[in-house]
Scaffold this motif. Structure first.
Motif, PDB file in Angstrom:
ATOM      1  N   ALA F  27       0.815  -1.213   0.000  1.00  0.00           N
ATOM      2  CA  ALA F  27       0.000   0.000   0.000  1.00  0.00           C
ATOM      3  C   ALA F  27       0.852   1.269   0.000  1.00  0.00           C
ATOM      4  O   ALA F  27       0.443   2.313  -0.484  1.00  0.00           O
ATOM      5  N   VAL F  28       2.060   1.161   0.563  1.00  0.00           N
ATOM      6  CA  VAL F  28       2.894   2.356   0.739  1.00  0.00           C
ATOM      7  C   VAL F  28       3.609   2.740  -0.544  1.00  0.00           C
ATOM      8  O   VAL F  28       3.777   3.922  -0.841  1.00  0.00           O
ATOM      9  N   GLY F  29       4.034   1.751  -1.339  1.00  0.00           N
ATOM     10  CA  GLY F  29       4.746   2.116  -2.552  1.00  0.00           C
ATOM     11  C   GLY F  29       5.519   0.949  -3.134  1.00  0.00           C
ATOM     12  O   GLY F  29       5.436  -0.170  -2.630  1.00  0.00           O
ATOM     13  N   PRO F  30       6.284   1.206  -4.165  1.00  0.00           N
ATOM     14  CA  PRO F  30       6.988   0.112  -4.836  1.00  0.00           C
ATOM     15  C   PRO F  30       8.364  -0.166  -4.217  1.00  0.00           C
ATOM     16  O   PRO F  30       9.091  -1.010  -4.709  1.00  0.00           O
ATOM     17  N   GLY F  31       8.714   0.535  -3.183  1.00  0.00           N
ATOM     18  CA  GLY F  31      10.060   0.396  -2.606  1.00  0.00           C
ATOM     19  C   GLY F  31      10.239  -0.886  -1.805  1.00  0.00           C
ATOM     20  O   GLY F  31       9.348  -1.748  -1.771  1.00  0.00           O
ATOM     21  N   SER F  32      11.384  -1.005  -1.149  1.00  0.00           N
ATOM     22  CA  SER F  32      11.754  -2.203  -0.400  1.00  0.00           C
ATOM     23  C   SER F  32      10.872  -2.391   0.825  1.00  0.00           C
ATOM     24  O   SER F  32      10.739  -1.492   1.653  1.00  0.00           O
ATOM     25  N   PRO F  33      10.265  -3.596   0.947  1.00  0.00           N
ATOM     26  CA  PRO F  33       9.438  -3.859   2.134  1.00  0.00           C
ATOM     27  C   PRO F  33      10.259  -3.805   3.420  1.00  0.00           C
ATOM     28  O   PRO F  33       9.719  -3.492   4.485  1.00  0.00           O
ATOM     29  N   THR F  47       9.030   8.901   2.382  1.00  0.00           N
ATOM     30  CA  THR F  47       8.810  10.162   1.691  1.00  0.00           C
ATOM     31  C   THR F  47       7.406  10.656   2.075  1.00  0.00           C
ATOM     32  O   THR F  47       6.574   9.876   2.563  1.00  0.00           O
ATOM     33  N   LYS F  48       7.166  11.941   1.822  1.00  0.00           N
ATOM     34  CA  LYS F  48       5.842  12.469   2.169  1.00  0.00           C
ATOM     35  C   LYS F  48       4.761  11.716   1.408  1.00  0.00           C
ATOM     36  O   LYS F  48       3.674  11.467   1.940  1.00  0.00           O
ATOM     37  N   GLU F  49       5.079  11.366   0.166  1.00  0.00           N
ATOM     38  CA  GLU F  49       4.084  10.657  -0.638  1.00  0.00           C
ATOM     39  C   GLU F  49       3.769   9.275  -0.038  1.00  0.00           C
ATOM     40  O   GLU F  49       2.606   8.887   0.102  1.00  0.00           O
ATOM     41  N   GLU F  50       4.826   8.551   0.321  1.00  0.00           N
ATOM     42  CA  GLU F  50       4.621   7.236   0.939  1.00  0.00           C
ATOM     43  C   GLU F  50       3.859   7.359   2.252  1.00  0.00           C
ATOM     44  O   GLU F  50       2.940   6.580   2.543  1.00  0.00           O
ATOM     45  N   ALA F  55      -1.063   6.920   5.499  1.00  0.00           N
ATOM     46  CA  ALA F  55      -2.045   7.620   6.330  1.00  0.00           C
ATOM     47  C   ALA F  55      -3.466   7.247   5.926  1.00  0.00           C
ATOM     48  O   ALA F  55      -4.335   7.026   6.776  1.00  0.00           O
ATOM     49  N   LYS F  56      -3.696   7.174   4.601  1.00  0.00           N
ATOM     50  CA  LYS F  56      -5.039   6.786   4.154  1.00  0.00           C
ATOM     51  C   LYS F  56      -5.350   5.354   4.547  1.00  0.00           C
ATOM     52  O   LYS F  56      -6.433   5.038   5.027  1.00  0.00           O
ATOM     53  N   PHE F  57      -4.350   4.502   4.395  1.00  0.00           N
ATOM     54  CA  PHE F  57      -4.532   3.075   4.651  1.00  0.00           C
ATOM     55  C   PHE F  57      -4.779   2.807   6.140  1.00  0.00           C
ATOM     56  O   PHE F  57      -5.592   1.966   6.505  1.00  0.00           O
ATOM     57  N   LEU F  58      -4.076   3.530   7.003  1.00  0.00           N
ATOM     58  CA  LEU F  58      -4.160   3.247   8.443  1.00  0.00           C
ATOM     59  C   LEU F  58      -4.816   4.371   9.248  1.00  0.00           C
ATOM     60  O   LEU F  58      -4.778   4.368  10.471  1.00  0.00           O
ATOM     61  N   GLU F  59      -5.376   5.357   8.528  1.00  0.00           N
ATOM     62  CA  GLU F  59      -6.090   6.449   9.199  1.00  0.00           C
ATOM     63  C   GLU F  59      -5.208   7.239  10.163  1.00  0.00           C
ATOM     64  O   GLU F  59      -5.488   7.361  11.350  1.00  0.00           O
ATOM     65  N   GLU F  64       1.043  13.141  11.977  1.00  0.00           N
ATOM     66  CA  GLU F  64       1.684  11.825  11.990  1.00  0.00           C
ATOM     67  C   GLU F  64       2.400  11.548  10.668  1.00  0.00           C
ATOM     68  O   GLU F  64       3.447  10.910  10.635  1.00  0.00           O
ATOM     69  N   VAL F  65       1.818  12.048   9.587  1.00  0.00           N
ATOM     70  CA  VAL F  65       2.494  11.954   8.289  1.00  0.00           C
ATOM     71  C   VAL F  65       3.826  12.686   8.336  1.00  0.00           C
ATOM     72  O   VAL F  65       4.864  12.169   7.908  1.00  0.00           O
ATOM     73  N   ALA F  66       3.819  13.893   8.901  1.00  0.00           N
ATOM     74  CA  ALA F  66       5.049  14.684   9.000  1.00  0.00           C
ATOM     75  C   ALA F  66       6.100  13.948   9.843  1.00  0.00           C
ATOM     76  O   ALA F  66       7.293  13.932   9.526  1.00  0.00           O
ATOM     77  N   LEU F  67       5.627  13.336  10.914  1.00  0.00           N
ATOM     78  CA  LEU F  67       6.556  12.628  11.808  1.00  0.00           C
ATOM     79  C   LEU F  67       7.219  11.459  11.085  1.00  0.00           C
ATOM     80  O   LEU F  67       8.421  11.196  11.263  1.00  0.00           O
ATOM     81  N   LEU F  68       6.459  10.754  10.237  1.00  0.00           N
ATOM     82  CA  LEU F  68       7.022   9.609   9.510  1.00  0.00           C
ATOM     83  C   LEU F  68       8.075  10.042   8.491  1.00  0.00           C
ATOM     84  O   LEU F  68       8.912   9.234   8.084  1.00  0.00           O
ATOM     85  N   ALA F  69       8.041  11.305   8.080  1.00  0.00           N
ATOM     86  CA  ALA F  69       9.012  11.802   7.109  1.00  0.00           C
ATOM     87  C   ALA F  69      10.237  12.419   7.779  1.00  0.00           C
ATOM     88  O   ALA F  69      11.200  12.781   7.111  1.00  0.00           O
ATOM     89  N   GLU F  70      10.218  12.527   9.111  1.00  0.00           N
ATOM     90  CA  GLU F  70      11.384  13.055   9.847  1.00  0.00           C
ATOM     91  C   GLU F  70      12.370  11.939  10.154  1.00  0.00           C
ATOM     92  O   GLU F  70      11.960  10.849  10.549  1.00  0.00           O
ATOM     93  N   PRO F  71      13.680  12.213  10.028  1.00  0.00           N
ATOM     94  CA  PRO F  71      14.645  11.195  10.463  1.00  0.00           C
ATOM     95  C   PRO F  71      14.449  10.903  11.947  1.00  0.00           C
ATOM     96  O   PRO F  71      14.441  11.830  12.764  1.00  0.00           O
TER      97      PRO F  71
END
Lengths: 148, 148, 148, 148, 148, 148, 148, 148, 148, 148
Positions: F27-33, F47-50, F55-59, F64-71
């Protein structure tokens, strides 16, 4: 020569001569065998006189006598918690009863500590039909937190 | 509810009611006040009867009574070595005298340990003109290493 | 000579003579090979008689015999947790099952411990078509927390 | 909800209902009570069916059932070495006998380990007039270091 | 002679003769150079035959041959975490990806582990215009938690 | 909200929806699982896109999206060495083979390290009649110590 | 001979000849004196040519030359945190500014690290009327987390 | 409110408003962005004026302003050595070059230290065709051991 | 020769000649006896002139003189916390009063530290009928966090 | 309520009312401001009278008054060695001068310790044109090891 090397030398001499701690203590003087044993294990000091008697008994030289009369860098355990089961049981008592000792001593005496310096101790055998017991009696001066 | 939460609740109740450990111990039963204090600090178990008496005295509920009768995960110190000076002095005794205790107990009893389970203890005040002293008497069954 | 040096000497002699622990145990006496191996590795004591037999077998001197009969400062691991995989697996068992052992032993026996002193153990090979298994049987006296 | 919170909830339910581990194990299935207890303490997994039975017995919800079927992050001890005396005795056995187990298992089986994964265990009471004993039998597959 | 001393002796001989690990491995046998290197660094065993070949190549004596065939007390790091940057990067991988490996292996295989005993590994150079890469392939048997 | 709290929330959502890591990765993208799983466990960035797709998939909400894109502050293990057996085996590999990897990589590439940053990895199942195997392939850029 | 013994020998020779690090660096080659000093202290490698020049200057033998050209097991501190005040101040900088460096480097460069391998450094004196200052300039390649 | 809670609140606000450290620093004052970032991460103090400006920008209350002006209990790392790779590389530099820095600073300045208090630092991007570099310049007052 | 070996040699010479620290300090120069004692214990430097005087007094050679003039790797404690009771009491003061010192020094001086480098100290006996007292006076320059 | 929670509450009240430690100490009584600050930071006890005055000043309730009069579990540092630079400098003094203090106090007083319980301390500002200095004067009763 370090104190650790001297302790090792004393243990070797004790083993070779087949001596007990009690016999060595009697040779050293009329004081507490616990204190003498602790000194020979590198944790307490002997007076020059006591160290001199020990030197004759175990064939130590003058420099070793001087070393026995110097306050050692104390700490007898190679690791904390101690791995040896006999010594670990005492560590376990501190772990289990430490906060209880604190609660009851402070309730009886107020805020302060039991001194481990102005301190005395005895170890004896307690005869018991279900198995003899080790009896240890400790007595340390209570030192209150002073205000100035 | 964890045992730590129950200990905190008991300490709060003790403070609010202005009770001493001695008063609580008398309310709990005729047993050793050291054991009762240790149990309330989360290190020993009470019988259901003792826990019941405590519950009335300190207003605990049934589930808390059950918790007091369960063997706790023992270990009362937040860190080793303990940072509190009163408790540290006991740790210091183990550090300074540990190998001496080992030497003298083994000389007297043979290879084995002093039990910290089949164990009894008393704490009392020793009157002394130079400053009163804390007296602690420990008695633990000697357990020899058995061979089978 | 320290116990560690004696253990190193025994391991050297064992290797030079191409002996197995089993062969050494048979030379030492009729007792448990586990206990004898532990003693030679510096963790248990031999009787003077056993140590004497070993001395003949491995060419040790009198002072080394005396050392083998002294209770050692126990603790066989250079670091905790142990880095050796065979020994680590036992550490892992304690990590994984420690609280389970506590829960089930206390449910069956009450508040107390399984003694590691009044303790016996056997190791054997369990034939199994899917791969042989190591079987270890431990038996330790249950020691209840006593009240006095 | 974390696995630790679920374990706490299960312990609370067990205490409130006055259940023993044995009773819970019987409700969960015909498998090993040790394994079931370990699972409830957060160290092993239940099958969905077993978790479902437990859920009915202890009033857990679906998400908690799912959590019980997930492999947990194993490790049941709040500190190493463990401060609880019952669990510490097992740690002490590893300390005292670790190198002996290594020596004897390698002599019998070659270079490798006893698996802690392909592993089975039983705990039972051994009647004994001098005091009953805890008997633990472990059986783990021997895994030789393979060469490829 | 301890295994550490033997490793030091082998490193000295390797340096004096100007040998590479690859050359030594070829002299020892047709097996994995990784395994041979690990054995010479004190972490794996050689067969007597391999150890014999090495002995001729590096002028070791019989007792050293025997030592190389004994399972060593494994653990190659003087401290954890390792201070050496090359080795630390592997520690960092465990720190960063440890929980991910757990999640993905358990999802694919169920509850269990990848064996570090029934285990094989290869290291090779991966040509790359942006800078060559180190390629490490690990293959370990999956061991499921068994139920008995 | 901390990254740890977000990881816990993601694990709860995954469990409630009965999703696998593979399904989430798709659901997140074509990258490495592996990378996606590591990111969800708080060790890598999306990435913000991923993160938006997740976010849509897990509500999840925007913050929280911003946090996932932070190192994140990396480090996935609650203790070192890790207590979980699956993860510990990797630690054991570092312990056993660390110095071997160092010796062989340096022999092949010179003085430097394998990068854990410019790094790639795959995990797969290796079919095997004696029991399937976990196969892990790592590839990291070799970084030589540069001189300036 | 270990690298530690070689470092000790070099320090002895430096002291006896009354040499400064600067003088030794000039004798070794035109490279960075920091790198040369680090190599002599056992943390970096010299080329064979540089090691050869050093050997003449300080009277080292061929095997010692070879040792200086081998990548050492890096890690120069006897304990962490370092007890020496000069070195501790750098540890303190990491403690105080570590998270700040992380925040600002990631904001400027994205998710990745500053390499400690592809790394250069200079130390110089900064004249200042209020007291001269130590100036350290570090330059490390930014390595982004790569995706494959 | 603790300083840790305030840092968490600031990080949340920064994320929600989509601000960079640079933007926040510009809002706070003309001082060093490194110092401001460190202060917001709980390691340095702001003046009341700076804290006031921040408060308007990020909607903090008066008590939070006061907290930002108090010297914090410094120490930004949850564990030592740090598990985060970016920060670990700095720890690695101390490990690898610590004794070298000591040797060269003492040779140039005499016995003393580089102050971490009377200290200044800059971080910048160094353009480089082979990959941009992180440049860090540190300048600390040299403090000689004084004699009185 | 390492600094530790030199310290051991000095302690041996002091013991054999029956000298006090005071006597040695008087022979070394007019400076602070605390500083001289610290230098002889491996924690401070002597000037070449002072080291020369000491060399005559204690029969040291030229290389040992040079070593005494080199800044040592400081850190005098074999373990932290220190096991020796006299030294532990100072550790206890830091444990008990550390946060108080921080609060009061910062209130009086602002954000900064008391230097342990630009630092002076005196130890003296304070006559007191209830028991003499140890008086220690410390004076360290206040160093404010500077802004650039 | 725990002592840590009470300390946090006191710090919040102090910040909100804009009070200094000096102002609070003056409100509490005529005693030492160091002792009062230490008590408010959870390391010393107040008398009931002092705690009562504080309660009025900072709006504490009766139960909090009682808590301030109870001996706390001492130990003010979240980690050892302390990460805060101001407090670390004291730790550094113990590290650098610990063995010197031991040597000089024992030479002057004999075998024993400086009490950290029967102890007094003052902190003051020392005016100095090169920068003001922190002056700390400590006075502790000398306690000789007693013999009984």
């Amino acid at each position: 020569m370090t104190r650790e090397e001297l302790t090792a030398k004393i243990l070797d001499a004790k083993r070779k001569k087949g001596l007990s701690w009690k016999q060595i203590a009697e040779a050293v003087g009329p004081g507490s065998p616990i204190l003498y044993t602790a000194a020979l294990l590198g944790q307490m000091t002997l007076t020059k006189e006591e160290a001199g008697k020990l030197a004759k008994f175990l064939e130590l030289d003058e420099s070793e006598v001087a070393l026995l009369a110097e306050p050692p860098y104390r700490g007898s355990l190679p690791a904390v918690p101690p791995t040896d089961p006999l010594i670990y049981r005492f560590h376990e008592l501190v772990q289990t009863y430490g906060t209880t000792w604190k609660a009851l001593i402070e309730e009886e005496f107020g805020d302060g500590i039991m001194s481990a310096i102005d301190f005395d101790m005895e170890i004896s055998r307690e005869q018991n039909p279900k198995g003899d017991r080790v009896r240890i009696t400790m007595s340390g001066k209570f030192l209150p937190y002073k205000r100035y």
